[in-house]
Write a protein that holds these residues in place. Structure first.
Motif, mmCIF file in Angstrom:
data_model
loop_
_atom_site.group_PDB
_atom_site.id
_atom_site.type_symbol
_atom_site.label_atom_id
_atom_site.label_comp_id
_atom_site.label_asym_id
_atom_site.label_seq_id
_atom_site.Cartn_x
_atom_site.Cartn_y
_atom_site.Cartn_z
ATOM 1 N N ILE A 11 0.849 -1.188 0.000
ATOM 2 C CA ILE A 11 0.000 0.000 0.000
ATOM 3 C C ILE A 11 0.886 1.240 0.000
ATOM 4 N N THR A 12 0.353 2.305 -0.567
ATOM 5 C CA THR A 12 1.063 3.583 -0.582
ATOM 6 C C THR A 12 0.102 4.692 -0.193
ATOM 7 N N GLY A 13 0.663 5.780 0.265
ATOM 8 C CA GLY A 13 -0.137 6.943 0.603
ATOM 9 C C GLY A 13 0.704 8.200 0.490
ATOM 10 N N THR A 14 0.034 9.327 0.341
ATOM 11 C CA THR A 14 0.733 10.605 0.299
ATOM 12 C C THR A 14 0.066 11.575 1.261
ATOM 13 N N ASP A 18 -2.325 21.675 0.496
ATOM 14 C CA ASP A 18 -2.715 22.587 -0.601
ATOM 15 C C ASP A 18 -2.321 22.050 -1.973
ATOM 16 N N GLY A 19 -2.544 20.745 -2.178
ATOM 17 C CA GLY A 19 -2.266 20.137 -3.469
ATOM 18 C C GLY A 19 -0.817 19.784 -3.727
ATOM 19 N N GLN A 20 0.067 20.021 -2.757
ATOM 20 C CA GLN A 20 1.483 19.693 -2.923
ATOM 21 C C GLN A 20 1.846 18.552 -1.987
ATOM 22 N N GLN A 21 2.563 17.592 -2.520
ATOM 23 C CA GLN A 21 2.966 16.440 -1.723
ATOM 24 C C GLN A 21 4.079 16.815 -0.750
ATOM 25 N N ALA A 22 3.857 16.503 0.508
ATOM 26 C CA ALA A 22 4.869 16.749 1.537
ATOM 27 C C ALA A 22 5.596 15.465 1.920
ATOM 28 N N ALA A 23 4.861 14.337 1.882
ATOM 29 C CA ALA A 23 5.459 13.066 2.272
ATOM 30 C C ALA A 23 4.784 11.920 1.526
ATOM 31 N N TYR A 24 5.529 10.836 1.404
ATOM 32 C CA TYR A 24 5.073 9.632 0.729
ATOM 33 C C TYR A 24 5.264 8.473 1.693
ATOM 34 N N PHE A 25 4.264 7.618 1.820
ATOM 35 C CA PHE A 25 4.331 6.459 2.707
ATOM 36 C C PHE A 25 4.123 5.194 1.890
ATOM 37 N N SER A 26 4.822 4.146 2.251
ATOM 38 C CA SER A 26 4.602 2.856 1.607
ATOM 39 C C SER A 26 4.785 1.751 2.631
ATOM 40 N N SER A 36 6.345 -6.948 8.357
ATOM 41 C CA SER A 36 5.921 -5.829 7.529
ATOM 42 C C SER A 36 7.042 -4.805 7.450
ATOM 43 N N THR A 37 7.113 -4.107 6.335
ATOM 44 C CA THR A 37 8.078 -3.042 6.144
ATOM 45 C C THR A 37 7.314 -1.765 5.841
ATOM 46 N N ILE A 38 7.599 -0.715 6.618
ATOM 47 C CA ILE A 38 6.926 0.568 6.441
ATOM 48 C C ILE A 38 7.986 1.631 6.187
ATOM 49 N N ASN A 39 7.741 2.470 5.162
ATOM 50 C CA ASN A 39 8.685 3.526 4.808
ATOM 51 C C ASN A 39 7.988 4.881 4.760
#
Length: 75
Positions: A11-14, A18-26, A36-39
């Motif tokens: 799974i991934t998430g952002t 205000d429409g700009q990506q600050a962080a990405y999760f996977s 499990s591995t979380i980044n």
């Protein structure tokens, strides 16, 4: 020699401000045995620095989703 195959749920998430990506999760969650591995990747440091509370709340929601998937796979 033997072949070992491990199937995983990815799974991934952002976190967006205000429409700009600050962080990405996977996360990679094994179906069966394994860990499990979380980044987390900060993709915009300035945006993250000024919105840490919001990004960390998003990260906590993402972590909760990972826990829910882990629990469903173990049930």
């Amino acid at each position: 020699m033997a072949l070992t195959i491990t199937q995983t749920v990815t799974i991934t998430g952002t976190s967006e401000i205000d429409g700009q990506q600050a962080a990405y999760f996977s996360a990679s969650i094994p179906q069966g045995e394994g860990n499990s591995t979380i980044n987390r990747n900060i993709t915009n440091q300035v945006l993250y620095d000024s919105n840490r509370t919001v990004v960390r709340a998003d990260e906590a929601k993402f972590q909760s989703k990972v826990y829910a998937i882990e629990d469903s796979l173990l049930a």
